[in-house]
Design a protein around this motif. Structure first.
Motif, short mmCIF file in Angstrom:
data_model
loop_
_atom_site.label_atom_id
_atom_site.label_comp_id
_atom_site.label_asym_id
_atom_site.label_seq_id
_atom_site.Cartn_x
_atom_site.Cartn_y
_atom_site.Cartn_z
N THR A 18 0.74 -1.31 -0.49
CA THR A 18 -0.16 -0.11 -0.26
C THR A 18 0.67 0.97 0.28
O THR A 18 -0.12 2.07 -0.70
CB THR A 18 -0.35 0.03 1.24
N ALA A 19 2.29 1.20 0.27
CA ALA A 19 3.11 2.64 -0.06
C ALA A 19 2.93 3.10 -1.11
O ALA A 19 3.64 2.00 -2.34
CB ALA A 19 4.40 2.61 0.88
N ALA A 20 3.16 3.91 -1.46
CA ALA A 20 3.48 4.83 -2.55
C ALA A 20 4.34 4.94 -2.17
O ALA A 20 5.26 5.80 -1.01
CB ALA A 20 2.66 5.83 -2.49
N CYS A 21 5.29 5.37 -3.85
CA CYS A 21 7.07 6.21 -3.63
C CYS A 21 7.13 7.33 -3.70
O CYS A 21 5.55 8.13 -4.66
CB CYS A 21 7.00 5.55 -4.35
N PRO A 22 7.41 8.21 -3.25
CA PRO A 22 7.90 9.79 -2.98
C PRO A 22 8.54 10.36 -4.48
O PRO A 22 7.73 11.57 -4.48
CB PRO A 22 8.06 9.98 -1.60
N GLN A 26 4.57 5.97 -8.07
CA GLN A 26 3.75 4.29 -7.62
C GLN A 26 3.72 3.30 -6.62
O GLN A 26 4.16 3.92 -5.85
CB GLN A 26 4.74 3.41 -8.69
N THR A 27 2.18 2.72 -6.21
CA THR A 27 2.04 2.26 -5.38
C THR A 27 2.47 0.60 -5.03
O THR A 27 2.43 0.34 -6.04
CB THR A 27 0.36 2.18 -5.47
N HIS A 59 10.63 0.29 -9.53
CA HIS A 59 10.04 1.16 -10.52
C HIS A 59 11.08 2.98 -11.26
O HIS A 59 11.33 1.74 -12.48
CB HIS A 59 8.83 1.58 -10.56
N CYS A 60 10.82 3.29 -10.25
CA CYS A 60 12.03 4.13 -10.78
C CYS A 60 13.54 4.64 -10.28
O CYS A 60 14.27 5.29 -10.69
CB CYS A 60 11.40 5.72 -10.25
N LYS A 61 13.81 3.84 -9.66
CA LYS A 61 14.88 3.35 -8.38
C LYS A 61 15.83 4.58 -7.56
O LYS A 61 16.89 4.07 -7.09
CB LYS A 61 16.01 2.66 -9.99
N HIS A 62 14.78 5.01 -6.99
CA HIS A 62 15.19 6.04 -6.43
C HIS A 62 14.95 5.70 -5.28
O HIS A 62 14.20 4.91 -4.64
CB HIS A 62 13.29 7.21 -6.10
N LEU A 73 5.83 5.43 4.81
CA LEU A 73 7.29 4.53 4.64
C LEU A 73 7.36 4.03 6.02
O LEU A 73 7.90 3.38 6.44
CB LEU A 73 8.32 4.92 3.54
N LYS A 74 7.91 5.09 6.44
CA LYS A 74 8.69 5.52 7.89
C LYS A 74 7.60 4.50 9.29
O LYS A 74 9.28 3.78 9.40
CB LYS A 74 8.72 6.79 8.59
#
Length: 201
Positions: A18-22, A26-27, A59-62, A73-74
């Motif tokens: 459920t966590a989205a990439c900031p 993308q979730t 997805h974006c490798k960030h 995410l924390k």
């Protein structure tokens, strides 16, 4: 040369659904990983010195360090840390040190016990390592033993280091004369650590 430092070891990873990439939004694509950092010497782990972590979007490798994770995410990262245990092997250095200390204490106790036996029953050839009046170190060699006294020949050389006594403990370094010391005085010298070691061949 002593080789020491610290090293992180991967413990566990999780990919919250459920966590989205900031970064890309993308979730469910972010992988959270936690690492245990330990101090080591000669590559032997001594003890853990903390944990670190990272989040990386597949997805974006960030990538984001655990100290800069957004709230969602924390929370997931803290849950991951809470359910992850520090490996016991990261304490192996401390365990080795503890075993070494116990062994040294035991060995020291056995040596003292043996020295007390040597002191109670001196024999010709025993070597007493002692501290001189000048705060140096030297030896006395037992030449003969009577019912109440021990006759010793003094080493004519001294050294300023306890570890250097073995270098002067040579037959040719002992004097041609001897003198007597009562067994009681010898025992007191040992008790006072004036005589700090006894060698018997």
């Amino acid at each position: 040369m002593i080789i020491y430092g610290s090293k992180p070891v991967h413990l566990k990873s999780a990919q919250p659904s459920t966590a989205a990439c900031p970064s890309c939004g993308q979730t469910g694509t972010t992988v959270l990983s936690t690492y245990s950092k330990h101090a080591h010497i000669f590559w032997i782990p001594l003890f853990p010195i903390g944990r670190t972590g990272v989040a990386q979007c597949q997805h974006c490798k960030h990538a984001i360090a655990d100290t800069h994770l957004p709230h969602e995410l924390k929370r997931e990262y803290n849950n991951l840390k809470a359910e992850t245990r520090t490996p016991i092997w990261q304490f192996s250095g401390l365990a080795l040190i503890a075993i070494l200390v116990v062994f040294m204490n035991y060995s020291s106790g056995e040596t003292k016990k043996q020295e007390l036996e040597y002191m109670a029953n001196p024999v010709v050839g025993d070597v007493y390592k002692y501290k001189t009046e000048k705060q140096n170190y030297s030896t006395l060699k037992v030449i003969s033993v009577s019912s109440d006294s021990v006759f010793v020949s003094p080493n004519e050389y001294e050294t300023n280091k306890m570890t250097g006594v073995y270098e002067i403990d040579k037959e040719e370094n002992y004097a041609d004369f001897s003198y007597g010391i009562s067994k009681g005085d010898l025992k007191q010298m040992h008790t006072d650590n004036e005589i700090y070691a006894i060698d018997r061949n």
